[in-house]
Write an enzyme that holds these catalytic residues in place. Sequence first.
Site, PDB file in Angstrom:
ATOM      1  CB  ILE A  17      -9.895   5.146  -1.297  1.00  0.00           C
ATOM      2  CG1 ILE A  17     -10.238   3.938  -2.178  1.00  0.00           C
ATOM      3  CG2 ILE A  17      -9.514   4.712   0.105  1.00  0.00           C
ATOM      4  CD1 ILE A  17      -9.062   3.029  -2.470  1.00  0.00           C
ATOM      5  N   GLY A  38      -2.481   6.564   7.653  1.00  0.00           N
ATOM      6  CA  GLY A  38      -2.699   6.654   6.212  1.00  0.00           C
ATOM      7  C   GLY A  38      -4.076   6.166   5.791  1.00  0.00           C
ATOM      8  CB  VAL A  39      -5.215   4.617   2.642  1.00  0.00           C
ATOM      9  CG1 VAL A  39      -4.456   3.332   2.493  1.00  0.00           C
ATOM     10  CG2 VAL A  39      -6.565   4.521   1.942  1.00  0.00           C
ATOM     11  CG  ASP A  40      -4.682   0.059   7.779  1.00  0.00           C
ATOM     12  OD1 ASP A  40      -5.871  -0.318   7.827  1.00  0.00           O
ATOM     13  OD2 ASP A  40      -3.732  -0.605   8.229  1.00  0.00           O
ATOM     14  CB  SER A 123       4.116   0.245  -1.106  1.00  0.00           C
ATOM     15  OG  SER A 123       3.990  -1.020  -0.513  1.00  0.00           O
ATOM     16  CB  THR A 124       3.406   5.521  -2.811  1.00  0.00           C
ATOM     17  OG1 THR A 124       2.030   5.895  -2.691  1.00  0.00           O
ATOM     18  CG2 THR A 124       3.592   4.562  -3.952  1.00  0.00           C
ATOM     19  CE1 TYR A 127       4.531  -0.385   6.143  1.00  0.00           C
ATOM     20  CE2 TYR A 127       3.638  -1.824   4.454  1.00  0.00           C
ATOM     21  CZ  TYR A 127       3.826  -1.517   5.790  1.00  0.00           C
ATOM     22  OH  TYR A 127       3.313  -2.358   6.757  1.00  0.00           O
TER      23      TYR A 127
HETATM   24  N1  AR6 Z   1      -7.830   7.750   0.187  1.00  0.00           N
HETATM   25  C1  AR6 Z   1      -6.936   7.439  -0.767  1.00  0.00           C
HETATM   26  N2  AR6 Z   1      -5.594   7.438  -0.548  1.00  0.00           N
HETATM   27  C2  AR6 Z   1      -5.166   7.778   0.686  1.00  0.00           C
HETATM   28  C3  AR6 Z   1      -6.035   8.122   1.740  1.00  0.00           C
HETATM   29  C4  AR6 Z   1      -7.439   8.096   1.458  1.00  0.00           C
HETATM   30  N3  AR6 Z   1      -8.359   8.382   2.381  1.00  0.00           N
HETATM   31  N4  AR6 Z   1      -5.279   8.410   2.834  1.00  0.00           N
HETATM   32  C5  AR6 Z   1      -3.993   8.268   2.476  1.00  0.00           C
HETATM   33  N5  AR6 Z   1      -3.908   7.895   1.182  1.00  0.00           N
HETATM   34  P1  AR6 Z   1      -0.158   4.665   3.283  1.00  0.00           P
HETATM   35  P2  AR6 Z   1       1.555   2.331   2.694  1.00  0.00           P
HETATM   36  C6  AR6 Z   1      -2.719   7.625   0.342  1.00  0.00           C
HETATM   37  O1  AR6 Z   1       0.860   5.224   4.195  1.00  0.00           O
HETATM   38  O2  AR6 Z   1       2.645   3.206   2.188  1.00  0.00           O
HETATM   39  C7  AR6 Z   1      -0.378   2.191   7.526  1.00  0.00           C
HETATM   40  O3  AR6 Z   1      -0.062   2.592   8.817  1.00  0.00           O
HETATM   41  C8  AR6 Z   1      -1.398   8.199   0.765  1.00  0.00           C
HETATM   42  O4  AR6 Z   1      -1.327   9.575   0.375  1.00  0.00           O
HETATM   43  O5  AR6 Z   1      -1.582   4.708   3.689  1.00  0.00           O
HETATM   44  O6  AR6 Z   1       1.206   1.101   1.923  1.00  0.00           O
HETATM   45  C9  AR6 Z   1      -0.653   0.693   7.424  1.00  0.00           C
HETATM   46  O7  AR6 Z   1      -1.221   0.179   8.619  1.00  0.00           O
HETATM   47  C10 AR6 Z   1      -0.413   7.340  -0.023  1.00  0.00           C
HETATM   48  O8  AR6 Z   1      -0.257   7.849  -1.357  1.00  0.00           O
HETATM   49  O9  AR6 Z   1       0.156   3.097   2.931  1.00  0.00           O
HETATM   50  C11 AR6 Z   1       0.698   0.115   7.169  1.00  0.00           C
HETATM   51  O10 AR6 Z   1       1.395  -0.117   8.376  1.00  0.00           O
HETATM   52  C12 AR6 Z   1      -1.136   5.994  -0.134  1.00  0.00           C
HETATM   53  O11 AR6 Z   1      -2.475   6.225   0.335  1.00  0.00           O
HETATM   54  C13 AR6 Z   1       1.404   1.183   6.361  1.00  0.00           C
HETATM   55  O12 AR6 Z   1       0.764   2.405   6.680  1.00  0.00           O
HETATM   56  C14 AR6 Z   1      -0.509   4.879   0.669  1.00  0.00           C
HETATM   57  O13 AR6 Z   1       0.014   5.405   1.884  1.00  0.00           O
HETATM   58  C15 AR6 Z   1       1.243   0.947   4.874  1.00  0.00           C
HETATM   59  O14 AR6 Z   1       1.996   1.912   4.172  1.00  0.00           O
END
Ligand code: AR6
Length: 181
Positions: A17, A38-40, A123-124, A127
Amino acid sequence: MEVTVNQKKLILVQGDITKQETDAIVNAANSRLAGGGGVDGAIHRAGGPKIAEECRKIGGCPTGKAVITSGGNLKAKYVIHAVGPVYRGGTHGEAELLKSAYLSSLEIAEQKGLRSISFPSISTGAYGYPIKEASQIALETVLDYLMEHKDSPLQEVYFVLYTPFDYSVYAETLRRLAEHK
Ligand code: AR6
């Protein structure tokens, strides 16, 4: 894969993203807006320190809501930080909170007059929300929104799914939903 609603498009793509060129990309943030994995983590790494600075000034965001910052060094002009729920079995209001995180992001985009936005699968990851259920909520919320907001400036809503598996789950859900609309 894409579907059209009121001449507006909902588009699924697989990828990173942070590379999207939409007006805004959505971050799956935490309620302290403190950054993380993760994405953050990927968004803050690619966007540079300006985004974290703005997050610090905002201070926080309740679960189920979203806030907006600039996009720093990203191609997207804005980052909308949405806070999804931690999944705790599904009986703690998770579905409502997840829906609300998407809606809050769409409302902020509309208020800013944005034409395009990209969502991750909120959240997937860390979380723990089961992706099949989460995809249903995510896609239904956006489809209903596009249906009910004919005059919204938003023309394109992307979901950027990180893995081929995540993409296939979202595509299957979207096919099912599109048949019933
Ligand atoms: N582009 C698109 N999607 C992505 C990318 C990317 N570059 N990287 C990961 N994903 P998560 P949550 C996907 O864990 O569950 C963080 O530490 C990943 O495969 O990023 O909402 C925050 O600070 C998954 O399908 O977010 C919060 O503390 C999706 O993004 C916590 O994690 C969401 O996974 C939020 O958890």
